[in-house]
Motif scaffolding. Structure first.
Motif, PDB file in Angstrom:
ATOM      1  N   MET A   1      90.255  -8.449  92.206  1.00  0.00           N
ATOM      2  CA  MET A   1      89.890  -7.176  92.194  1.00  0.00           C
ATOM      3  C   MET A   1      89.655  -6.635  90.591  1.00  0.00           C
ATOM      4  N   ILE A   2      90.573  -7.408  89.728  1.00  0.00           N
ATOM      5  CA  ILE A   2      90.615  -7.160  88.313  1.00  0.00           C
ATOM      6  C   ILE A   2      89.168  -7.439  87.946  1.00  0.00           C
ATOM      7  N   ALA A   3      88.844  -8.614  87.935  1.00  0.00           N
ATOM      8  CA  ALA A   3      87.488  -9.189  87.615  1.00  0.00           C
ATOM      9  C   ALA A   3      86.402  -8.148  88.097  1.00  0.00           C
ATOM     10  N   GLU A   4      86.443  -7.974  89.210  1.00  0.00           N
ATOM     11  CA  GLU A   4      85.179  -7.325  89.889  1.00  0.00           C
ATOM     12  C   GLU A   4      85.226  -5.710  89.581  1.00  0.00           C
ATOM     13  N   ASP A   5      86.351  -5.214  89.700  1.00  0.00           N
ATOM     14  CA  ASP A   5      86.522  -3.693  89.243  1.00  0.00           C
ATOM     15  C   ASP A   5      86.408  -3.343  87.760  1.00  0.00           C
ATOM     16  N   TYR A   6      86.752  -4.248  86.942  1.00  0.00           N
ATOM     17  CA  TYR A   6      87.115  -3.880  85.362  1.00  0.00           C
ATOM     18  C   TYR A   6      86.378  -4.906  84.664  1.00  0.00           C
ATOM     19  N   LEU A   7      86.514  -6.180  84.727  1.00  0.00           N
ATOM     20  CA  LEU A   7      85.948  -6.833  83.596  1.00  0.00           C
ATOM     21  C   LEU A   7      84.421  -7.061  83.662  1.00  0.00           C
ATOM     22  N   ASP A   8      83.845  -6.774  84.955  1.00  0.00           N
ATOM     23  CA  ASP A   8      82.431  -6.697  85.083  1.00  0.00           C
ATOM     24  C   ASP A   8      81.889  -5.633  84.277  1.00  0.00           C
ATOM     25  N   LYS A  39      94.642 -11.156  80.788  1.00  0.00           N
ATOM     26  CA  LYS A  39      96.097 -11.243  81.037  1.00  0.00           C
ATOM     27  C   LYS A  39      96.258 -10.811  82.469  1.00  0.00           C
ATOM     28  N   MET A  40      96.157  -9.714  82.964  1.00  0.00           N
ATOM     29  CA  MET A  40      96.478  -9.356  84.240  1.00  0.00           C
ATOM     30  C   MET A  40      95.712 -10.171  85.099  1.00  0.00           C
ATOM     31  N   TYR A  41      94.759 -10.446  85.069  1.00  0.00           N
ATOM     32  CA  TYR A  41      93.997 -11.381  86.089  1.00  0.00           C
ATOM     33  C   TYR A  41      94.728 -12.570  86.294  1.00  0.00           C
ATOM     34  N   TRP A  42      95.050 -13.268  85.216  1.00  0.00           N
ATOM     35  CA  TRP A  42      95.737 -14.636  85.255  1.00  0.00           C
ATOM     36  C   TRP A  42      97.188 -14.458  85.591  1.00  0.00           C
ATOM     37  N   ASP A  43      97.841 -13.326  85.375  1.00  0.00           N
ATOM     38  CA  ASP A  43      99.233 -13.004  85.806  1.00  0.00           C
ATOM     39  C   ASP A  43      99.044 -12.708  87.350  1.00  0.00           C
ATOM     40  N   SER A  44      98.236 -12.507  87.868  1.00  0.00           N
ATOM     41  CA  SER A  44      97.918 -11.972  89.376  1.00  0.00           C
ATOM     42  C   SER A  44      97.875 -13.329  90.299  1.00  0.00           C
ATOM     43  N   ALA A  47     100.147 -19.317  94.277  1.00  0.00           N
ATOM     44  CA  ALA A  47      99.702 -20.418  94.804  1.00  0.00           C
ATOM     45  C   ALA A  47      99.171 -20.234  96.167  1.00  0.00           C
ATOM     46  N   LEU A  48      98.100 -21.130  96.404  1.00  0.00           N
ATOM     47  CA  LEU A  48      97.373 -20.922  97.915  1.00  0.00           C
ATOM     48  C   LEU A  48      98.438 -21.028  98.925  1.00  0.00           C
ATOM     49  N   LYS A  49      99.498 -21.787  98.950  1.00  0.00           N
ATOM     50  CA  LYS A  49     100.311 -22.118 100.078  1.00  0.00           C
ATOM     51  C   LYS A  49     101.193 -20.390 100.385  1.00  0.00           C
ATOM     52  N   ASP A  50     101.496 -20.021  98.973  1.00  0.00           N
ATOM     53  CA  ASP A  50     102.377 -18.729  99.261  1.00  0.00           C
ATOM     54  C   ASP A  50     101.314 -17.572  99.506  1.00  0.00           C
ATOM     55  N   TYR A  51     100.052 -17.814  99.118  1.00  0.00           N
ATOM     56  CA  TYR A  51      99.127 -16.617  99.607  1.00  0.00           C
ATOM     57  C   TYR A  51      98.691 -16.783 101.049  1.00  0.00           C
ATOM     58  N   ILE A  52      98.708 -17.824 101.539  1.00  0.00           N
ATOM     59  CA  ILE A  52      98.567 -18.016 103.040  1.00  0.00           C
ATOM     60  C   ILE A  52      99.854 -17.368 103.802  1.00  0.00           C
ATOM     61  N   ALA A  53     100.882 -17.807 103.352  1.00  0.00           N
ATOM     62  CA  ALA A  53     101.856 -17.176 103.802  1.00  0.00           C
ATOM     63  C   ALA A  53     102.073 -15.520 103.881  1.00  0.00           C
ATOM     64  N   TYR A  57      95.640  -9.903  98.729  1.00  0.00           N
ATOM     65  CA  TYR A  57      94.462  -9.586  98.140  1.00  0.00           C
ATOM     66  C   TYR A  57      93.176  -9.263  99.178  1.00  0.00           C
ATOM     67  N   GLU A  58      92.404  -8.204  98.826  1.00  0.00           N
ATOM     68  CA  GLU A  58      91.323  -7.787  99.744  1.00  0.00           C
ATOM     69  C   GLU A  58      90.130  -8.751  99.705  1.00  0.00           C
ATOM     70  N   LYS A  59      89.892  -9.375  98.345  1.00  0.00           N
ATOM     71  CA  LYS A  59      88.833 -10.037  97.990  1.00  0.00           C
ATOM     72  C   LYS A  59      89.367 -11.333  97.182  1.00  0.00           C
ATOM     73  N   PRO A  60      90.182 -12.113  97.829  1.00  0.00           N
ATOM     74  CA  PRO A  60      90.600 -13.244  97.212  1.00  0.00           C
ATOM     75  C   PRO A  60      89.648 -14.357  96.628  1.00  0.00           C
ATOM     76  N   GLU A  61      90.182 -14.833  95.406  1.00  0.00           N
ATOM     77  CA  GLU A  61      89.571 -15.875  94.911  1.00  0.00           C
ATOM     78  C   GLU A  61      90.360 -17.168  95.050  1.00  0.00           C
ATOM     79  N   TYR A  62      89.590 -18.316  95.262  1.00  0.00           N
ATOM     80  CA  TYR A  62      90.330 -19.855  95.102  1.00  0.00           C
ATOM     81  C   TYR A  62      89.640 -20.468  93.970  1.00  0.00           C
TER      82      TYR A  62
END
Length: 68
Positions: A1-8, A39-44, A47-53, A57-62
């Motif tokens: 969301m950071i990339a889409e909402d702000y960096l774009d 920095k906020m983007y990368w700090d957010s 790990a995929l296994k943790d995300y699955i559990a 995020y509304e629009k996750p990136e892999y």
């Protein structure tokens, strides 16, 4: 969301400037700096296994990194 909402917004404004188009209406004045947003983007990241559990995020990136 950071990339889409702000960096774009920064990216589109820079493209408009390079093309000599108006940059009126871009909302970058009220945003944190690009460096802070990156920095906020990368700090957010999580790990995929943790995300699955625990999806959070509304629009996750892999992003997959591999060792060479």
């Amino acid at each position: 969301m950071i990339a889409e909402d702000y960096l774009d917004e920064y990216y589109e404004k820079e493209v408009a400037e390079r093309l000599g188009e108006s940059t009126e209406g871009f909302k970058t004045e009220n945003l944190p700096s690009k460096e802070t947003l990156v920095k906020m983007y990368w700090d957010s990241r999580i790990a995929l296994k943790d995300y699955i559990a625990n999806p959070r995020y509304e629009k996750p990136e892999y992003v997959c990194f591999q060792k060479n």
